[in-house]
Scaffold this active site. Structure first.
Site, PDB file in Angstrom:
ATOM      1  N   SER A 653       0.611  -1.232  -0.012  1.00  0.00           N
ATOM      2  CA  SER A 653      -0.086  -0.116   0.055  1.00  0.00           C
ATOM      3  C   SER A 653       1.097   1.142  -0.004  1.00  0.00           C
ATOM      4  O   SER A 653       0.327   2.542  -0.164  1.00  0.00           O
ATOM      5  CB  SER A 653      -0.977   0.053   1.175  1.00  0.00           C
ATOM      6  OG  SER A 653      -0.234   0.006   2.328  1.00  0.00           O
ATOM      7  N   LYS A 696      -5.952   3.745   8.772  1.00  0.00           N
ATOM      8  CA  LYS A 696      -5.164   4.718   8.048  1.00  0.00           C
ATOM      9  C   LYS A 696      -5.651   6.137   7.950  1.00  0.00           C
ATOM     10  O   LYS A 696      -4.995   7.127   8.283  1.00  0.00           O
ATOM     11  CB  LYS A 696      -4.822   4.188   6.696  1.00  0.00           C
ATOM     12  CG  LYS A 696      -4.112   3.100   6.495  1.00  0.00           C
ATOM     13  CD  LYS A 696      -4.007   2.425   5.072  1.00  0.00           C
ATOM     14  CE  LYS A 696      -3.189   1.190   5.026  1.00  0.00           C
ATOM     15  NZ  LYS A 696      -2.953   0.807   3.616  1.00  0.00           N
TER      16      LYS A 696
END
Length: 774
Positions: A653, A696
Site C-alpha cells: 500500500s 489509516k
C-alpha cells in the site's frame, strides 16, 4: 590361613616356581587394582611373606591356602619376566608392653566386642584368635585382616612399625566402623517401627471396615453410593452414563490402597461436576441487552449491532448454533472488556481463557489419563468453573498461539470452534464427547496473518478500528476518569478534571488506537493528586486546567503539527496499518551519482521492496513525460529509505507514496506535507485497492493531515469513517498515478508534456481528472 584365588598367567608361573621349591611367596597389594599386568612401580613397598599350605587348580585358576609369616620391605626386584622376583627385608615385630600400649590393647578388645554386637562381620576363627592372643602386633594384624576396611587403610597399618601407632590407628578405624554400624542400626530400627506402625494401622482399618460393614456404616460404600446418586442427578447422555458406571464399578472392586483408585475417583468427580444439562434459561431481552452494551462501551456500533442480531434470532427461534465471533483490532480498543458486557447483556456466565504463548495441544484437548497429574483441557475446565453449559466463552489472543513438537493448539481449536462439529467435542481426559454447541465463543486477535486459514474460515471477523479523539474524550469522561478516581481513593470532592484538560491530554500526551495509554496518563495525574490529599497539602478541591498538565505529566509528548515544517523534495507521507492501529510513515528518496542501482533501507519486507522496484520501473517508463533525459537513470543511484529502521514494514500500500517521492526527487518539485496517501501502484500507473482504510484515515487525522489520497476502488470504505473525521479531511479518489501527482506535488507537471502523453498513450492509460469526496 587365608584363601586366595589367582588367574593371571604371570602370577601362576611364579606360584608354580614357589610350589616346586620352598613354597614361599611375597603377597603385596596393587596401588591401582584395575591394572591387569602391574609393573614394580604399581605395587606398594611393603608386603607379607606367606607360606603356601595348599594349592589346587580349578577351571584355569589357582586356589591357595596361605599362612602369613612376616611383614617385609620390597628392596630390589631381581626379575621381571616371566614372573616377578624381589629381594626383601623383614620388618621386626618390636613390642614394648607399656601401660599406654596395654590401655590401647584393652580398648581395641572392647571395641571389637561392640563391633560384633552391632552386627559387624567376624568369623568364629577370627574371634577365637583375637581374644586368645596377648601380642599387640598380632592383634592388630588379625583384626585388620578380619574386618571390612579399605585397602589403603589396611596397607597403612601394614607399613607401620611402631606398635603404639598401629594400635592407635586401628582404634580410630574401629571407632568409625562402630559409628557407621550404629547409624545403620538406628535406620533399621526406625524403618521397622514405621513398617510396623503402617501394618498395625492397616490391620486396624480392615477391622474397622468389617465392623462398619456389620453396622451398615461402611465409608467406602457411602462414597460409592454418593457417586451413584451424583451420576443419576447429573442427567448425563447415555454414553457418558455407561462410561461413568463402568468406572464406578472398577472403583468399588478396587482396594483403597491401590494408587489407581485416586485417579478413577478424580475422573468420576470431573464427570459428575460437569454441567451436562445445566443452562442459563433466562429469555433474551434485546432492549435490555442494548442498554447494557451502551452503558459499558461507547461507540462500536457494528459490534453491538451483531450481538443484538444474535439475540433477536435466539429470541425468535429458541436455539441457534453459537456463532464464533472474532474481535480483531489493535490493543486497548475494548475487545476483551466487551466480552464481559456481552455476558452481562445475555445474563450468562463469562469465562475467559488466554491462549497467548500456548504451544501444547493438551492445553486445549487435555492430557490422557495415563499421565500422572492429567487434567482436562482449558475449554472443559472453563465450562466446569462456569457451572453452566451455555456461558459466553472468550478465547483471548488467538493470534498468539504457537506450535512445536508437542502439537499445534490451533488445530485442536478447529473442532471446538466449528458449529457443525462442536456438539461432540472430544477431550483426551474425559474420553467421552461433550456438547459445546450452546456455548457462545468469542475470540480476540491483534493481527489476522498468524491465524491459520482453516481456523480463520470458522470465525466471523468483526473489526475493531481505533478510536477517534472525540470517541476517546467520551470514553475518558464516562468510564476512565470515574474508574481511576475510585481506584486512587479520591472523589468528586477532591478532584475536578475539565473537558478541555481531557482533550489536551488526548491530543498532546497520547497517540494510540486504543485508550490504554490515556488511562495510564490519567492515573499518573491522579497519583500526584492522591499524594497531595494524603499529605493534607490540598485543603480544597483540586482543579486541573490544561495549563497545569505540564506540572503533572511533563512536556508534551506529541504534537498535531506535521513532522516537516515545509514542503520537501523527495519526501512523501504514506499511511500504514500495524498491530497497534493506523500509523503515518514517511518515504524519503535521495539521488546520488552512480550506476543506476536501487538501494532500499528501513527494514522493508519483500512485498514492499517489490513495490519500490515497480515504482522505479514506472517512473523510468514515464521519463519523457516527466521531462527527464533517457540516460539519467544509468548515471544515478536511487536510495529509498523509510524512517524508523528498527520497525519492520511490509505490504504494497506504500506504492503511490514511493512513486510520488521518486517523481519529486527527479523533477525537483516538492511534495505537499499535509497530504497523506495509500494505494498499490502497477507498472502502468494504475492505483489498486488496499485494506485498512479506516485505521489509516484515523491515523492521518491524528497526525493533523488535511488531505488523504485513496484508490477509487476504496470509495465504499468511506462510509465507515466517523462524520467528525470526514469533516476535517479532504479525500481524493485516484485511479491513476497522474491523479496522485496532480494533488500531491506543489506544482503541476508541464502541460505540453501531459498533452504529448495523452496523444501517444493507448486508451488503457487515459489521463484522468482527480475526483474529490467529502
Amino acid at each position: 590361613m587365608v584363601p586366595i584365588t589367582v588367574g593371571r598367567p604371570k602370577v601362576k608361573l611364579g606360584l608354580d616356581s614357589s610350589w616346586s621349591g620352598d613354597r614361599l611367596a611375597i603377597f603385596v597389594a596393587q596401588k591401582n587394582p584395575r591394572i591387569e599386568n602391574p609393573a614394580p612401580n604399581d605395587l606398594y613397598s611393603v608386603g607379607t611373606v606367606g607360606l603356601i599350605r595348599r594349592l589346587w587348580k580349578v577351571d584355569n585358576e589357582y586356589n591357595l591356602a596361605v599362612e602369613g609369616l612376616s611383614r617385609v620391605y620390597l628392596k630390589e626386584f631381581t626379575q621381571i619376566e616371566p614372573f616377578l622376583s624381589v629381594k626383601v627385608e623383614e620388618i621386626p615385630e618390636l613390642t614394648q608392653r607399656t601401660e599406654e600400649i596395654e590401655a590401647l590393647f584393652r580398648n581395641i578388645l572392647a571395641k571389637i566386642k561392640k563391633y560384633g554386637e552391632l552386627g559387624g562381620v567376624l568369623t568364629l576363627e577370627s574371634s577365637i584368635h583375637i581374644f586368645s592372643t596377648d601380642d599387640p602386633n598380632q592383634l592388630v594384624n588379625i583384626i585388620a585382616a578380619s574386618i571390612d576396611l579399605k585397602t589403603i587403610d589396611k596397607q597403612q597399618i601394614l607399613e607401620m612399625v611402631d606398635t603404639k601407632a598401629r594400635l592407635s590407628r586401628l582404634s580410630e578405624l574401629l571407632t568409625r566402623e562402630i559409628r557407621i554400624l550404629e547409624i545403620s542400626s538406628r535406620i533399621d530400627t526406625e524403618t521397622q517401627e514405621r513398617v510396623g506402625k503402617v501394618t498395625k494401622e492397616a490391620i486396624l482399618r480392615e477391622k474397622m471396615k468389617s465392623i462398619e460393614k456389620e453396622l451398615g456404616e461402611d465409608e467406602e460404600g457411602r462414597e460409592i453410593a454418593e457417586f451413584r446418586k451424583a451420576i443419576k442427578k447429573a442427567n448425563m447422555p447415555e454414553e457418558v452414563r455407561i462410561k461413568s458406571e463402568r468406572e464406578l464399578t472398577r472403583l468399588a472392586k478396587m482396594s483403597s490402597y491401590n494408587p489407581e483408585s485416586s485417579y478413577i475417583r478424580t475422573y468420576l468427580e470431573w464427570l459428575v461436576e460437569l454441567p451436562w444439562e445445566v443452562k442459563d434459561k433466562k429469555p433474551a431481552d434485546v432492549e435490555l441487552a442494548e442498554q447494557v452494551l451502551d452503558e459499558d462501551h461507547y461507540g462500536l456500533p457494528k459490534v453491538k449491532e451483531r450481538i443484538l442480531e444474535y439475540l433477536a434470532v435466539h429470541k425468535l427461534v429458541g436455539k441457534i448454533k453459537g456463532p464464533i465471533l472474532c474481535f480483531y483490532g489493535p490493543p486497548g480498543v475494548g475487545k476483551t472488556s466487551i466480552g464481559k458486557s456481552i455476558a452481562r447483556a445475555l445474563d450468562r456466565k463469562f469465562v475467559r481463557v488466554s491462549l497467548g504463548g500456548i504451544h501444547d495441544e493438551a492445553e486445549i484437548r487435555g492430557h490422557r489419563r495415563t499421565y500422572v497429574g492429567a487434567l482436562p483441557g482449558r475449554i472443559i475446565q472453563g465450562i466446569k468453573n462456569a457451572s453452566t453449559k451455555n456461558p459466553v466463552f472468550m478465547l483471548d489472543e488467538i493470534d498468539k498461539v504457537g506450535a512445536d513438537f508437542r502439537g499445534d493448539p490451533s488445530s485442536a481449536l478447529l473442532e471446538a470452534l466449528d458449529p457443525e462439529q462442536n456438539n461432540s467435542f472430544s477431550d483426551h481426559y474425559l474420553e467421552v464427547p461433550y456438547d459445546l454447541s450452546d456455548v457462545m465463543f468469542i475470540t480476540t486477535a491483534n493481527v489476522l496473518d498468524t491465524i491459520p486459514p482453516a481456523l480463520k474460515d470458522r470465525l466471523e471477523i468483526i473489526n475493531f478500528p481505533g478510536y477517534t479523539e472525540e470517541e476517546k474524550f467520551h470514553i475518558a469522561r464516562k468510564y476512565l476518569v470515574p474508574k481511576q478516581v475510585t481506584a486512587h481513593g479520591l472523589s468528586r470532592d477532591n478532584i475536578e478534571i475539565p473537558d478541555a484538560t481531557l482533550k489536551e491530554t488526548i491530543s498532546k500526551y497520547t497517540r494510540e488506537a486504543g485508550v490504554r495509554e490515556l488511562e495510564r496518563e490519567i492515573a499518573s495525574v491522579l497519583r500526584k493528586v492522591a499524594k497531595k490529599v494524603a499529605s493534607k497539602k490540598a485543603k480544597k478541591k483540586i482543579r486541573i486546567s490544561p495549563k497545569q498538565l505540564h506540572t503533572y505529566l511533563g512536556p508534551h509528548k506529541y504534537t498535531k503539527a506535521l513532522a516537516e515544517t515545509k514542503d520537501e523534495i523527495g519526501m512523501s507521507t504514506g499511511l500504514s496499518v500495524t498491530a497497534a492501529g493506523g500509523e503515518i510513515l514517511f518515504v524519503e528518496v535521495t539521488l546520488m551519482p552512480g550506476k543506476g542501482q536501487l538501494i532500499l533501507t528501513g527494514q522493508l519486507g519483500d512485498v514492499m521492496k517489490e513495490s519500490a522496484q515497480a515504482a522505479l520501473s514506472y517512473v523510468k517508463s514515464r521519463a519523457k513525460v516527466l521531462g527527464l533525459q533517457e540516460n539519467v537513470f544509468s548515471k544515478l543511484d536511487v536510495h529509498i529509505h523509510v524512517p524508523e529502521g528498527a520497525v519492520p514494514k511490509e505490504g504494497p500500500s506504500a506504492g503511490i507514496a514511493i512513486t510520488t517521492a521518486l517523481v519529486s526527487a527527479l523533477t525537483k518539485i516538492p511534495v505537499r506535507r499535509e497530504v497523506g496517501m495509500t494505494g498499490e501502484v502497477t507498472l502502468r500507473g494504475r492505483v489498486l485497492e488496499i485494506g485498512g482504510v479506516k485505521e489509516k484515515v484515523l491515523a492521518a487525522h491524528r497526525a493533523g493531515l488535511s488531505t488523504v489520497i485513496l484508490p477509487k476502488a476504496n470509495a465504499k470504505d468511506l462510509e465507515e469513517i466517523p462524520k467528525n473525521v470526514k469533516k476535517d479531511l479532504q479525500f481524493i479518489l485516484a485511479e491513476h498515478m497522474d491523479d496522485v501527482l496532480k494533488v500531491a506535488l506543489t506544482r503541476s507537471l508541464p502541460k505540453e508534456k501531459l498533452t504529448k502523453l495523452s496523444k501517444k498513450e493507448t486508451k488503457e492509460q487515459p489521463y484522468r481528472i482527480p475526483q474529490a469526496a467529502g
